[in-house]
Motif scaffolding. Structure first.
Motif, PDB file in Angstrom:
ATOM      1  N   LEU A  72       0.817  -1.220   0.000  1.00 53.82           N
ATOM      2  CA  LEU A  72       0.000   0.000   0.000  1.00 53.82           C
ATOM      3  C   LEU A  72       0.851   1.270   0.000  1.00 53.82           C
ATOM      4  O   LEU A  72       0.329   2.373  -0.106  1.00 53.82           O
ATOM      5  CB  LEU A  72      -0.932   0.007   1.216  1.00 53.82           C
ATOM      6  CG  LEU A  72      -2.029  -1.061   1.237  1.00 53.82           C
ATOM      7  CD1 LEU A  72      -2.945  -0.846   2.438  1.00 53.82           C
ATOM      8  CD2 LEU A  72      -2.843  -1.043  -0.051  1.00 53.82           C
ATOM      9  N   GLN A  73       2.144   1.100   0.108  1.00 51.69           N
ATOM     10  CA  GLN A  73       3.069   2.225   0.195  1.00 51.69           C
ATOM     11  C   GLN A  73       3.595   2.653  -1.180  1.00 51.69           C
ATOM     12  O   GLN A  73       4.308   3.648  -1.286  1.00 51.69           O
ATOM     13  CB  GLN A  73       4.238   1.809   1.096  1.00 51.69           C
ATOM     14  CG  GLN A  73       5.136   2.927   1.576  1.00 51.69           C
ATOM     15  CD  GLN A  73       6.290   2.377   2.381  1.00 51.69           C
ATOM     16  OE1 GLN A  73       6.158   1.403   3.103  1.00 51.69           O
ATOM     17  NE2 GLN A  73       7.454   3.008   2.252  1.00 51.69           N
ATOM     18  N   MET A  74       3.248   1.935  -2.223  1.00 51.86           N
ATOM     19  CA  MET A  74       3.774   2.258  -3.554  1.00 51.86           C
ATOM     20  C   MET A  74       3.501   3.720  -3.902  1.00 51.86           C
ATOM     21  O   MET A  74       2.367   4.183  -3.821  1.00 51.86           O
ATOM     22  CB  MET A  74       3.143   1.353  -4.619  1.00 51.86           C
ATOM     23  CG  MET A  74       3.601  -0.079  -4.571  1.00 51.86           C
ATOM     24  SD  MET A  74       3.026  -1.068  -5.987  1.00 51.86           S
ATOM     25  CE  MET A  74       1.253  -1.066  -5.741  1.00 51.86           C
ATOM     26  N   GLY A  75       4.562   4.448  -4.258  1.00 54.90           N
ATOM     27  CA  GLY A  75       4.431   5.841  -4.657  1.00 54.90           C
ATOM     28  C   GLY A  75       4.533   6.835  -3.529  1.00 54.90           C
ATOM     29  O   GLY A  75       4.655   8.038  -3.769  1.00 54.90           O
ATOM     30  N   ALA A  76       4.514   6.381  -2.290  1.00 49.87           N
ATOM     31  CA  ALA A  76       4.516   7.292  -1.144  1.00 49.87           C
ATOM     32  C   ALA A  76       5.931   7.663  -0.723  1.00 49.87           C
ATOM     33  O   ALA A  76       6.782   6.799  -0.534  1.00 49.87           O
ATOM     34  CB  ALA A  76       3.780   6.663   0.042  1.00 49.87           C
ATOM     35  N   GLY A  77       6.185   8.960  -0.581  1.00 47.80           N
ATOM     36  CA  GLY A  77       7.445   9.439  -0.018  1.00 47.80           C
ATOM     37  C   GLY A  77       8.660   9.252  -0.893  1.00 47.80           C
ATOM     38  O   GLY A  77       9.793   9.266  -0.393  1.00 47.80           O
TER      39      GLY A  77
END
Length: 422
Positions: A72-77
């Motif tokens: 779910l972290q793909m693309g974050a930060g």
């Protein structure tokens, strides 16, 4: 049981070029590829043929480095560097997997996305949480995928809610590896996150565990210059980052070391000597501004190499994207450092890594040969249809190139693992 498939078969049994065999009839028995014929053999004439028309049949993809809890972290930060990204995004996200109900909701989504993108075999990181990582293994098993799964180990330089004691970290891995014995398609892999997050005692104990249970190892190596310098400060008695893994008994033919961007000639020599595999993760390395692995140089030195999505530092689970990114970053490195004589990697070399090359790791672990359409290999295949009219008169190979660069999961019409359509 014998099944017949007719189509345009494309694979890379060797990395130097694509092998294209159009209008072939594949003979598959008990999940294994037997042969590719120009027509149906007489002895099988009574069997139905699954005619795939003018579409392509390619080996299914294999992801050799992926973090399930970061799905779910793909693309974050991704404006951050590695260590800040870990602190502000990854570790808080992984902490949520202390909740088993949360794991039960998220991990089936991760498994479904691997399947959707055609990655039917993978080597996967969980978290430090024993129960949740068992749930991850079960989710992959239920999806019908083949995978190695590791419970992550960290006993220092980690947030308090993710940091284990040395004893508990080792015990958790020991229990996890034994608990997976009951699964059919998912096996354990020893997983120290990376050297800075583990004490030397824990690393040495994990090396003993790997040898005692005859298990493979996965970890990270020299992803950034600052990380490599940190390791030198933490473990001054070891000659290098790579030597530290070797000193702890974690470097060998069954070891996967991801990234490995900044290696000295001596370290490369040790990697070759120990027959370890370096896993290239081009998307993650660019996203976090870590650098570019000199892949062409490593290939020419005889290093064993693989390819991974590295989700979530990588922003997609689609390994066909990783194939293209591998080619692109190798071209960039040649442009940016012309004095170093880097060579660009060909599309066939990158495709080989994502199929036959990555498959060799599964082969070494006793799961049978896979990654191409060779006699005796597991029939792991994707049926790709770009939906182009016959009037376009585009060759099968050109269609494959188009899929790799411009296609997506909508063009994958069937996913077959060990002869079974998923």
């Amino acid at each position: 049981m014998v099944t017949l498939y007719k189509g345009n078969f494309i694979d890379t049994p060797t990395s130097d070029k694509f092998r294209v065999r159009e209008n072939g009839v594949a003979i598959v028995e008990d999940g294994k590829f037997l042969s590719l014929e120009t027509k149906v053999p007489a002895r099988f004439s009574s069997l139905p043929v699954k005619d795939l028309g003018g579409a392509m049949v390619i080996p299914s993809f294999i992801d050799l480095h992926v973090h399930a809890p970061q799905y779910l972290q793909m693309g974050a930060g991704l404006d951050l560097g590695l260590l800040d990204w870990l602190a502000h995004h990854t570790f808080p996200g992984e902490s949520r997997f202390a909740d088993e109900d949360y794991a039960r909701k998220i991990y089936p989504l991760f498994a479904a996305e691997l399947l959707r993108q055609g990655s039917l075999r993978s080597v996967v990181y969980g978290t430090v949480h024993l129960a949740s990582t068992l749930i991850l293994a079960q989710a992959l098993e239920k999806a019908g995928l083949f995978a190695f799964v590791g419970k992550v180990n960290m006993d220092r330089n980690a947030p308090d809610d993710l940091k284990e004691t040395t004893k508990d970290s080792f015990k958790g891995s020991d229990v996890f590896c034994r608990r997976l014995a009951g699964l059919d398609r998912v096996r354990p892999i020893v997983t120290p996150r990376f050297a800075p997050s583990c004490s030397q005692k824990l690393m040495e104990d994990l090396g003993v565990l790997s040898k005692r249970l005859n298990l493979p190892v996965q970890s990270h190596l020299s992803e950034t210059l600052s990380e490599a310098q940190w390791v030198a400060e933490l473990f001054p008695k070891s000659r290098s980052y790579t030597h530290f893994y070797n000193d702890c008994g974690l470097l060998g033919p069954d070891s996967l070391m991801a990234h490995a961007i900044y290696l000295s000639d001596e370290e490369i020599g040790l990697i070759v000597e120990r027959e370890a595999t370096l896993v290239h993760c081009p998307s993650a390395n660019v996203n976090l501004s870590s650098g570019i692995m000199p892949l062409g140089r490593y290939l020419d030195r005889g290093v064993k190499l693989g390819l991974g999505s590295d989700v979530g530092a990588g922003h997609t689970l689609a390994m066909y994207r990783a194939v293209v990114q591998t080619v692109q970053v190798s071209k960039l490195l040649r442009i940016l450092q012309p004095q170093e004589n880097h060579r660009a990697v060909s599309l066939s070399e990158a495709f080989y890594l994502a199929t036959m090359g990555n498959g060799s790791f599964f082969t070494r672990q006793g799961w049978g040969a896979c990654g191409a359409f060779e006699p005796g290999m597991s029939f792991d295949a994707l049926y790709i249809d770009m939906g182009l009219p016959e009037a376009a008169e585009i060759s099968a190979l050109t269609q494959l190139e188009r899929f790799l660069y411009a296609g997506d999961d909508r063009h994958i019409k069937a996913r077959i693992l060990a002869g079974r359509e998923l």
